[in-house]
Scaffold this motif. Structure first.
Motif, PDB file in Angstrom:
ATOM      1  N   LYS A 758       0.390  -1.459   0.040  1.00  0.00           N
ATOM      2  CA  LYS A 758       0.374   0.151   0.041  1.00  0.00           C
ATOM      3  C   LYS A 758       0.498   1.385  -0.297  1.00  0.00           C
ATOM      4  O   LYS A 758       0.182   2.455  -0.690  1.00  0.00           O
ATOM      5  N   ARG A 759       2.490   0.942   0.825  1.00  0.00           N
ATOM      6  CA  ARG A 759       2.888   2.515   0.675  1.00  0.00           C
ATOM      7  C   ARG A 759       4.758   1.814   0.511  1.00  0.00           C
ATOM      8  O   ARG A 759       4.969   0.746   0.438  1.00  0.00           O
ATOM      9  N   PRO A 760       5.435   2.554  -0.025  1.00  0.00           N
ATOM     10  CA  PRO A 760       6.790   2.487  -0.031  1.00  0.00           C
ATOM     11  C   PRO A 760       7.241   2.529   1.183  1.00  0.00           C
ATOM     12  O   PRO A 760       7.504   3.359   1.820  1.00  0.00           O
ATOM     13  N   PRO A 761       8.023   1.302   1.397  1.00  0.00           N
ATOM     14  CA  PRO A 761       8.732   0.618   3.074  1.00  0.00           C
ATOM     15  C   PRO A 761       9.980   1.326   2.980  1.00  0.00           C
ATOM     16  O   PRO A 761      10.647   1.517   1.890  1.00  0.00           O
ATOM     17  N   THR A 762      10.293   1.617   3.750  1.00  0.00           N
ATOM     18  CA  THR A 762      11.444   2.651   3.930  1.00  0.00           C
ATOM     19  C   THR A 762      12.309   1.160   4.513  1.00  0.00           C
ATOM     20  O   THR A 762      13.716   2.084   5.389  1.00  0.00           O
ATOM     21  N   ALA A 763      11.755   0.679   5.404  1.00  0.00           N
ATOM     22  CA  ALA A 763      13.308   0.013   6.302  1.00  0.00           C
ATOM     23  C   ALA A 763      12.542  -2.312   5.605  1.00  0.00           C
ATOM     24  O   ALA A 763      11.319  -2.512   5.860  1.00  0.00           O
ATOM     25  N   ALA A 764      13.715  -2.285   6.271  1.00  0.00           N
ATOM     26  CA  ALA A 764      13.367  -3.833   5.723  1.00  0.00           C
ATOM     27  C   ALA A 764      14.110  -4.752   7.647  1.00  0.00           C
ATOM     28  O   ALA A 764      15.487  -4.022   7.494  1.00  0.00           O
ATOM     29  N   LEU A 765      13.383  -5.207   7.653  1.00  0.00           N
ATOM     30  CA  LEU A 765      13.411  -5.965   9.311  1.00  0.00           C
ATOM     31  C   LEU A 765      14.051  -7.024   8.613  1.00  0.00           C
ATOM     32  O   LEU A 765      13.365  -8.158   8.999  1.00  0.00           O
ATOM     33  N   LEU A 766      15.139  -7.635   9.426  1.00  0.00           N
ATOM     34  CA  LEU A 766      14.959  -9.227   9.061  1.00  0.00           C
ATOM     35  C   LEU A 766      15.275  -9.937  10.537  1.00  0.00           C
ATOM     36  O   LEU A 766      15.952 -10.491  11.233  1.00  0.00           O
ATOM     37  N   ALA A 767      13.306 -10.284  10.446  1.00  0.00           N
ATOM     38  CA  ALA A 767      13.166 -10.557  11.299  1.00  0.00           C
ATOM     39  C   ALA A 767      13.254 -11.710  11.868  1.00  0.00           C
ATOM     40  O   ALA A 767      12.404 -13.057  12.692  1.00  0.00           O
ATOM     41  N   GLY A 768      12.896 -12.624  10.196  1.00  0.00           N
ATOM     42  CA  GLY A 768      13.327 -14.855  10.671  1.00  0.00           C
ATOM     43  C   GLY A 768      14.113 -15.341   9.824  1.00  0.00           C
ATOM     44  O   GLY A 768      14.671 -14.990   8.620  1.00  0.00           O
ATOM     45  N   ARG A 769      14.241 -16.529   9.812  1.00  0.00           N
ATOM     46  CA  ARG A 769      15.039 -17.094   8.486  1.00  0.00           C
ATOM     47  C   ARG A 769      13.935 -18.936   7.545  1.00  0.00           C
ATOM     48  O   ARG A 769      13.612 -18.362   9.345  1.00  0.00           O
ATOM     49  N   GLU A 770      14.116 -19.040   6.850  1.00  0.00           N
ATOM     50  CA  GLU A 770      13.426 -20.151   6.516  1.00  0.00           C
ATOM     51  C   GLU A 770      13.574 -20.920   5.011  1.00  0.00           C
ATOM     52  O   GLU A 770      13.994 -20.817   4.313  1.00  0.00           O
ATOM     53  N   GLY A 771      14.124 -22.110   4.886  1.00  0.00           N
ATOM     54  CA  GLY A 771      13.824 -23.137   3.759  1.00  0.00           C
ATOM     55  C   GLY A 771      15.486 -21.966   3.295  1.00  0.00           C
ATOM     56  O   GLY A 771      15.848 -21.515   2.688  1.00  0.00           O
ATOM     57  N   GLY A 772      17.159 -21.968   4.715  1.00  0.00           N
ATOM     58  CA  GLY A 772      17.442 -21.224   3.898  1.00  0.00           C
ATOM     59  C   GLY A 772      17.832 -20.111   3.273  1.00  0.00           C
ATOM     60  O   GLY A 772      18.426 -19.493   2.448  1.00  0.00           O
ATOM     61  N   MET A 773      16.578 -19.080   3.436  1.00  0.00           N
ATOM     62  CA  MET A 773      17.058 -17.669   2.946  1.00  0.00           C
ATOM     63  C   MET A 773      16.014 -16.838   4.564  1.00  0.00           C
ATOM     64  O   MET A 773      16.123 -17.534   5.252  1.00  0.00           O
ATOM     65  N   LEU A 774      16.056 -15.760   4.464  1.00  0.00           N
ATOM     66  CA  LEU A 774      15.577 -14.736   4.869  1.00  0.00           C
ATOM     67  C   LEU A 774      14.229 -13.983   5.444  1.00  0.00           C
ATOM     68  O   LEU A 774      14.019 -13.856   4.177  1.00  0.00           O
ATOM     69  N   ARG A 775      13.573 -13.949   6.503  1.00  0.00           N
ATOM     70  CA  ARG A 775      12.454 -13.272   5.723  1.00  0.00           C
ATOM     71  C   ARG A 775      12.461 -11.749   5.928  1.00  0.00           C
ATOM     72  O   ARG A 775      12.970 -11.038   7.604  1.00  0.00           O
ATOM     73  N   ALA A 776      12.778 -10.824   4.989  1.00  0.00           N
ATOM     74  CA  ALA A 776      12.658  -9.203   5.145  1.00  0.00           C
ATOM     75  C   ALA A 776      11.144  -8.859   6.104  1.00  0.00           C
ATOM     76  O   ALA A 776      10.417  -8.722   4.470  1.00  0.00           O
ATOM     77  N   VAL A 777      11.275  -7.922   6.447  1.00  0.00           N
ATOM     78  CA  VAL A 777       9.674  -7.557   6.630  1.00  0.00           C
ATOM     79  C   VAL A 777       9.842  -6.180   6.688  1.00  0.00           C
ATOM     80  O   VAL A 777      10.497  -5.380   6.631  1.00  0.00           O
ATOM     81  N   LEU A 778       9.020  -5.523   4.964  1.00  0.00           N
ATOM     82  CA  LEU A 778       9.369  -4.693   4.716  1.00  0.00           C
ATOM     83  C   LEU A 778       8.457  -3.645   5.125  1.00  0.00           C
ATOM     84  O   LEU A 778       7.448  -3.876   5.329  1.00  0.00           O
ATOM     85  N   CYS A 779       8.854  -2.196   5.338  1.00  0.00           N
ATOM     86  CA  CYS A 779       8.127  -1.693   7.205  1.00  0.00           C
ATOM     87  C   CYS A 779       8.081   0.005   6.410  1.00  0.00           C
ATOM     88  O   CYS A 779       9.089   0.281   5.405  1.00  0.00           O
ATOM     89  N   SER A 780       7.233   0.469   6.051  1.00  0.00           N
ATOM     90  CA  SER A 780       6.581   2.067   6.051  1.00  0.00           C
ATOM     91  C   SER A 780       6.648   2.471   7.735  1.00  0.00           C
ATOM     92  O   SER A 780       6.829   2.333   8.564  1.00  0.00           O
ATOM     93  N   TRP A 781       7.582   4.234   7.804  1.00  0.00           N
ATOM     94  CA  TRP A 781       7.740   4.255   8.798  1.00  0.00           C
ATOM     95  C   TRP A 781       6.435   5.664   9.181  1.00  0.00           C
ATOM     96  O   TRP A 781       6.542   6.334   8.374  1.00  0.00           O
ATOM     97  N   ARG A 782       5.472   5.268  10.130  1.00  0.00           N
ATOM     98  CA  ARG A 782       4.729   6.122  10.816  1.00  0.00           C
ATOM     99  C   ARG A 782       5.162   7.420  11.711  1.00  0.00           C
ATOM    100  O   ARG A 782       5.292   7.069  12.748  1.00  0.00           O
TER     101      ARG A 782
END
Length: 816
Positions: A758-782
């Motif tokens: 919905k909005r352009p995310p300005t931060a990526a949170l490396l919050a977890g990993r699975e299957g040999g890859m990282l899960r990067a949660v893309l977040c906008s900042w309010r």
């Protein structure tokens, strides 16, 4: 209570500070209290009007859709974002007298700013700035007024000499089939003639960017966030909001868990002297039945006849089982006027079930419809799952007599005739079936599987309840777990489940939820989707968290996390790339040609100027021969210089655009999509096959993967987006409501991925990993309450993790 933690009613999106007029014209003089007295001085009202006018004026200016300039030319949006955020009325930052929010960065420095267009937290000076998003031509032409962020034309930062060289050589580039056109080669030769000599001059100027490899950074640009407010609930009591000693009645601290287990029923209905009476102090070793029913059938709240029928059936069931006691909720619970004790009895009913001899369900008729109505109720599910043994008993009136009949049904059998679960694609059974098999000992679920399946099963049964009591799902759920939580009327469903999860050490449920990517098209809630795979075909228990939830925030669906690696995403432009290029024989020759080309011209000019008098007055035959030799020498110098100048564009392409071995890690984004052949020249100056699509980073990459190697391929709708825009429009029509397409470029791994948000995310949170890859949660900042809002999730390679910095105490909202 600290004054920074008091939610205030916003005035046109802005809250009022202490001793600043409220929207009603009064003032807020003391934290935690509201003044109902009118302002005593006329200048208070004038101050409010002035603040309101400033806010309205700023909003009109920022959303007028016109062009602007602040170091970059940009297009303003047309309308503010109409979708309310989940924290519009809670825990917002305090504001100053002008209606500007006061932001405090990680260094403790404060900054005042209006909350208008989308904002990002600057990683260079740690202050909030208005977000500027570079966008493709298609977006600028058709969508520039949508959203609440500024847009600018997509552009790179490529050295000018490389742009000139690429312009000259572009016509002779090979096509997709590896062939060059004759016309293109001729056009290239003409262009080289035009730019050869000016290019040589540019290459010797000190202002021309060097082609030497720059200093490569070891890490990504980090997100400089830090949240200063106290959480609503915290793991450690020391992190809870301290009591305000200035108040007459200190606020009671809220804890994660404090409700103790009930080892035996507080009271039972017992048979004494031939009569069934309520015993407030039953014997510790007495055996009893637990009576289950639904008000849908007996209406015990309003019908005396229904209550009498239930008591008669319960007495019959107890005697049939050879028992002299039973537990019936409206008889054995505390009276309604004893609210605290009543809640404790309700939320510890699970302990009564565990200690019972049998669970007997009362129905008015032995029909499938009656059983399914009972099974559809939320509170009856724990009663059946916790029933002793493998069976639940049903008591119904006999059709031909005034007596009753009792029959049993195995709990697992009930999943086919009593309980209904929505069909889950790819799953053989729903969450209720798995829970029934677990609690009857047929299989063993992990704590995480128990929790996720229980939430999904209870959520499916909540449709019959008042939406304002959604948190009851958590209170029904806690009966299946060990530790309990006290009822908090102000808690939302998410806050209640978060407290329950944190209290029971349920394998970091909330941390895993942050990493999940549920289907935004699904009508189910995120809690109902917990037991199902997400868009990456991954279950909750497949994820290993890389962050820790340390508290639950005041806002709904919002937590505070710690030790999470965070990266900033750059949107305003593509910076000049610092890279390490392959150094081979071609690059050595290119450096020699570029470095010596201008010098050959200079030597020729120097000889011409030095021997100019001799040219004018040659003496004798010897002088004529010497003059001829000088002319040949000068001509040779100029000829070599001309030849080297003709090689200039090729040399520049090799020096500035050679094979990249290493690049400084950066995350950069733009709105829209571009073919790689158009995108790579914006970043590196030319198209040399450096960038590739990540093979499994987003759902958009699933259908476009190389069948032989783990390499992503460019989607056809992106490759043909410029020539066939209808293909791109078809993809946009399939996006969730309000979503737009964005492209993320990772120069560390030289990969590209496309996602929607919905909005352009300005931060990526490396919050977890699975299957040999990282899960990067893309977040906008309010900016309004210093919170990161989850917009999307992408998968990244594991080597990104070590190149990111860990952050403390970030506030993250999981969205609506």
């Amino acid at each position: 209570m600290d004054k920074y933690d008091i939610p205030r009613k916003p005035v046109a999106g802005v809250t009022q500070d202490n001793n600043v007029p409220s929207s009603s014209g009064g003032t807020t003089l003391d934290p935690g209290t509201e003044s109902t007295q009118p302002a005593k001085h006329w200048w208070w009202n004038k101050k409010v009007e002035s603040s309101q006018e400033r806010i309205n004026k700023d909003l009109v200016k920022q959303f007028n859709g016109k062009k602007g300039f602040d170091g970059h030319f940009f297009h303003r949006p047309l309308n503010p974002n109409p979708t309310p955020s989940p924290f519009d009325s809670a825990a917002i930052l305090e504001s100053d007298a002008k209606g500007r929010y006061i932001y405090r960065n990680q260094l403790g420095q404060t900054y005042h700013k209006y909350d208008d267009v989308a904002t990002y937290l600057s990683p260079t000076n740690y202050v909030p700035k208005r977000l500027l998003v570079q966008a493709t031509t298609d977006v600028i032409q058709h969508q520039r007024g949508t959203g609440d962020w500024r847009r600018t034309t997509i552009k790179g930062s490529v050295p000018f000499v490389l742009k000139v060289s690429e312009w000259a050589l572009r016509p002779s580039n090979r096509d997709d089939n590896g062939k060059r056109s004759i016309f293109g080669v001729i056009l290239t030769m003409i262009r080289i003639l035009l730019v050869a000599f000016p290019l040589q001059i540019l290459l010797v100027l000190p202002t021309t960017a060097s082609w030497d490899d720059g200093d490569i950074k070891d890490s990504y640009t980090d997100f400089p966030g830090y949240h200063w407010k106290w959480p609503k609930y915290a793991i450690n009591p020391l992190d809870m909001r301290p009591e305000d000693t200035s108040l007459e009645k200190p606020v009671k601290k809220k804890s994660i868990s404090s409700l103790k287990r009930l080892l035996r029923p507080r009271q039972l209905v017992v048979l004494k002297d031939g009569e069934w009476v309520l015993d407030p102090n039953p014997a510790k070793d007495i055996s009893y039945l637990f009576i289950s029913f639904t008000n849908l059938h007996f209406n015990t709240d309003n019908s005396e006849e229904g209550r009498q029928l239930l008591e008669k059936m319960a007495a019959f069931a107890a005697l049939q089982a050879g028992k002299t006691a039973y537990w019936l909720d409206f008889k054995c619970r505390a009276p309604r006027d004893q609210e605290d004790l009543l809640d404790a009895d309700v939320y510890r009913m699970c302990d009564v079930i565990r200690g019972s001899y049998q669970v007997v369900v009362m129905l008015k008729a032995n029909t499938s419809e009656q059983k399914m109505q009972w099974g559809s109720r939320m509170w009856t599910l724990p009663e059946a799952l916790l029933a002793p043994g493998e069976s639940v008993f049903f008591c119904t009136p006999s059709p031909d007599t005034d007596n009753f009949s009792i029959h049993s049904m195995r709990t697992v059998e009930m999943t086919g005739s009593v309980w209904e679960d929505p069909d889950v694609p790819g799953e053989d059974g729903g969450p209720t079936r798995l829970l029934a098999e677990h609690f009857t000992g047929l299989l063993t679920l992990s704590r995480l599987e128990i929790l996720s399946n229980s939430i999904a099963a209870l959520g499916n049964r909540f449709t019959n309840y008042n939406p304002n009591t959604k948190s009851d799902i958590a209170y029904a759920l806690m009966g299946l777990l060990n530790y309990r939580i006290e009822k908090a009327p102000s808690d939302t469903l998410f806050q209640s489940i978060a407290r329950l999860s944190l209290a029971n050490d349920s394998d970091h449920l909330i941390e895993r939820m942050i990493c999940l990517f549920p289907d935004p098209h699904s009508p189910s809630t995120p809690f109902q989707q917990l037991a199902s795979p997400d868009l990456f075909q991954t279950h909750l228990w497949d994820i290993t968290p890389e962050c820790r939830v340390v508290g639950v925030a005041d806002e709904d669906n919002t937590v505070l996390i710690d030790n999470c690696r965070a990266l900033s995403i750059r949107w305003k432009n593509f910076p000049r790339m610092a890279v390490v290029r392959h150094f081979g024989f071609k690059k050595l020759l290119a450096e020699l040609f570029v470095a010596s080309g201008a010098w050959w011209f200079l030597f020729g000019f120097n000889l011409t100027i030095t021997y100019a008098p001799f040219y004018a007055f040659p003496s004798g035959l010897h002088g004529t021969k010497l003059l001829l030799a000088l002319e040949v020498l000068v001509g040779g110098f100029f000829g070599v210089g001309v030849l080297l100048s003709f090689c200039g564009p090729f040399s520049v392409r090799r020096l500035y655009g050679g094979q990249v071995l290493q690049s400084s890690p950066n995350l950069m984004g733009f709105e829209g999509v571009l073919p790689l052949k158009k995108l790579e020249p914006l970043i590196f100056g030319n198209n040399n096959g450096r960038l590739t699509y990540a093979p499994s980073s987003t759902p958009f990459s699933y259908a476009y993967r190389d069948p032989r190697e783990r390499v992503g391929q460019e989607p056809v709708w992106i490759t043909e987006s410029l020539s066939s825009p209808h293909l791109l429009e078809e993809i946009r029509e399939q996006l969730p409501k309000g979503h737009k397409l964005f492209t993320l470029v990772d120069t560390g791994s030289l990969t590209v991925c496309v996602f929607s948000a919905k909005r352009p995310p300005t931060a990526a949170l490396l919050a977890g990993r699975e299957g040999g890859m990282l899960r990067a949660v893309l977040c906008s900042w309010r900016f309004g309450n210093d919170c990161l809002v989850k917009e999307s999730v992408v998968r990244m390679s594991s080597d990104v993790f070590e190149a990111a910095s860990a952050k403390s105490w970030l506030k993250v909202s999981l969205g609506s």
